[in-house]
Write an enzyme that holds these catalytic residues in place. Structure first.
Site, short mmCIF file in Angstrom:
data_model
loop_
_atom_site.label_atom_id
_atom_site.label_comp_id
_atom_site.label_asym_id
_atom_site.label_seq_id
_atom_site.Cartn_x
_atom_site.Cartn_y
_atom_site.Cartn_z
N TYR A 146 43.07 36.02 46.87
CA TYR A 146 42.12 35.20 47.61
C TYR A 146 42.00 33.84 46.93
O TYR A 146 41.78 33.76 45.71
CB TYR A 146 40.75 35.90 47.61
CG TYR A 146 39.65 35.14 48.31
CD1 TYR A 146 39.65 35.00 49.70
CD2 TYR A 146 38.59 34.58 47.60
CE1 TYR A 146 38.62 34.32 50.35
CE2 TYR A 146 37.57 33.90 48.23
CZ TYR A 146 37.59 33.77 49.60
OH TYR A 146 36.58 33.10 50.24
N ASP A 241 45.95 29.78 40.47
CA ASP A 241 44.53 29.83 40.82
C ASP A 241 43.83 30.59 39.69
O ASP A 241 43.83 31.81 39.64
CB ASP A 241 44.34 30.54 42.16
CG ASP A 241 42.88 30.60 42.58
OD1 ASP A 241 41.99 30.39 41.73
OD2 ASP A 241 42.63 30.87 43.77
N LYS A 269 33.98 28.68 38.62
CA LYS A 269 33.13 29.68 37.98
C LYS A 269 32.66 29.29 36.59
O LYS A 269 31.67 28.57 36.46
CB LYS A 269 33.84 31.04 38.00
CG LYS A 269 34.09 31.56 39.43
CD LYS A 269 34.58 32.98 39.43
CE LYS A 269 34.90 33.45 40.85
NZ LYS A 269 33.73 33.70 41.68
#
Length: 434
Positions: A146, A241, A269
């Site tokens: 994702y 990613d 994050k």
């Protein structure tokens, strides 16, 4: 003992009148685990407290950012100090340079970095840059990985898409989806075949170097090396990613751990210290193609927001000061937790296996091994839901999805780990009764 959720239930009912599904991110609805969300009042260290006064030992950590624990004093102080000066300026600040310098110093592949407001923005922008730099249109991603909810990357994605059973998403035009090729994770032969056919049209291969959105799935030996090699051969850019793995697995992320240098890296994050933050960066020649230095356009009103930047400097700064001993200790605690829970499952005849890399792990209710999304989908999601509910009642907060990660933070103590193993043992004993 069943914990009271009267206030949470009332708030959820009210939220559903005003917010789609009652939540602002789909998995939070807890539908996949047969429950309703608990509305959180506060958090500190390794613990959450909900509006009904229930306390939970937390292993979600806001889905990964809170590696130092909730309400870290240094982060809170930095945000409060920054807020006194103003919340947003729409103009450059010196603090942006400080955070950028920390990021490019730590992450091996980065010469330059652009701050944005989310991981989705970072991945979307990195892909646009790759297309602009190469003059090619196709993108290769991996099934179950994702990279945020931008149109071109919401193809066979994991995370909430997997949890909710959505194959893609209405609203993504077929013309856009057709520009993304989705291949099996950990399958170098599939990558070779695709590149032999499409290589001269592929702008980039984007990958989670350690998958975290089909549950935690590490790369098989040689897989990341193969991606680097095939990209070099075809003039394709390799995009890591590292929104989850960046500053989670080491100061340099997964790329430092596995010693692979991508062309572009996406972060998020942890670099925001719990506030909205993302970034993408890479080689200078690529990054200087971004506006206003170059022709590839990307902008954001709140990019480099002073509160998020202050939180990021405080969080990343602590990680740098604590260094590798901090990461070794996190990994040790996670290893003890995974081994203890696995032993408890085996003791009670529960079919399960675990994957762990550093401080992130997933217990799959599947025989294993889990090496890709196809393996992950063999998990018994009903069994996970049962386990989730039992652990929630016992005072533990896990992700409300089989296809997510469990995170250990610096705030978790050895006693917390032992309490979790003991609670899992009791939960498995209850599940074994049928």
């Amino acid at each position: 003992m069943e914990k009271s959720q009267e206030k949470s239930r009332s708030l959820f009912a009210e939220a559903k009148k005003l917010i789609p599904g009652g939540v602002n991110s789909p998995v939070r609805a807890c539908a996949a685990v047969g429950g309703e969300p608990r509305f959180i009042l506060s958090a500190r260290g390794a613990y959450l407290t909900d509006v009904d006064g229930n306390q939970y030992l937390d292993y979600v950590g806001s889905w990964g950012p809170l590696i130092l624990g909730h309400a870290d004093p240094a982060v809170i102080a930095a945000v409060a100090e920054a807020a006194e000066r103003g919340t947003s300026f729409g103009a450059p600040t010196e603090a942006e340079i400080v955070l950028a310098r920390l990021l490019v110093t730590c992450v091996p592949s980065m010469d330059m970095v652009r701050l944005v407001s989310s991981g989705t923005e970072a991945a979307m922008s990195a892909v646009r840059l790759a297309r602009g730099a190469t003059g090619r249109d196709l993108v290769i991603k991996f099934t179950g990985c994702y990279h945020g909810h931008s149109d071109s990357l919401l193809v066979e994605a994991g995370s909430g898409v997997a949890t909710l059973g959505i194959p893609g998403s209405p609203g993504v035009p077929q013309a856009i989806a057709s520009l993304t090729l989705s291949l099996p994770y950990n399958d170098p032969e599939a990558v070779s075949r695709a590149m032999e056919t499409y290589g001269d049209r592929v702008a980039c291969i984007i990958v989670e170097p350690v998958a975290g959105n089909m549950g935690v799935v590490p790369p098989e030996p040689g897989f990341l090396e193969h991606l680097r090699s095939v990209c070099d051969r075809f003039g394709t850019l390799l995009v890591f990613d590292e929104v989850i793995t960046g500053f989670r697995l080491s100061l340099g992320g997964a790329q430092a751990l596995y010693k692979i240098t991508p062309d572009l890296t996406c972060l998020g994050k942890i670099i925001g210290g719990g506030l909205p933050m993302g970034a993408y960066g890479g080689r200078r020649d690529l990054m200087e193609k971004i506006a206003p230095a170059g022709p590839v356009y990307q902008a954001g009103t709140l990019s480099g927001n002073p509160l998020a930047v202050a939180a990021g400097i405080a969080a990343v700064g602590q990680l740098i000061r604590n260094g590798e001993p901090f990461y070794r200790e996190l990994s040790r605690k996670a290893e003890v937790l995974v081994a203890g829970v696995g032993k408890a499952a085996e003791k009670h005849g529960i079919t399960a296996c675990a994957n762990r890399v550093g401080s992130m792990s997933t217990l799959f209710f599947a025989p294993g091994p889990v090496k890709n999304y196809t393996d992950a989908k063999t998990s018994d999601t009903k069994a996970y839901g049962h386990y989730f509910r039992l652990m929630t009642r016992a005072g533990f907060n896990f992700a409300p999805s089989q296809f997510e990660a469990l995170f250990v933070s610096g705030a978790h103590t050895d006693d917390d780990i032992e309490k979790t193993i003991a609670a899992a043992d009791r939960a498995f004993a209850e599940m074994a009764k049928g």
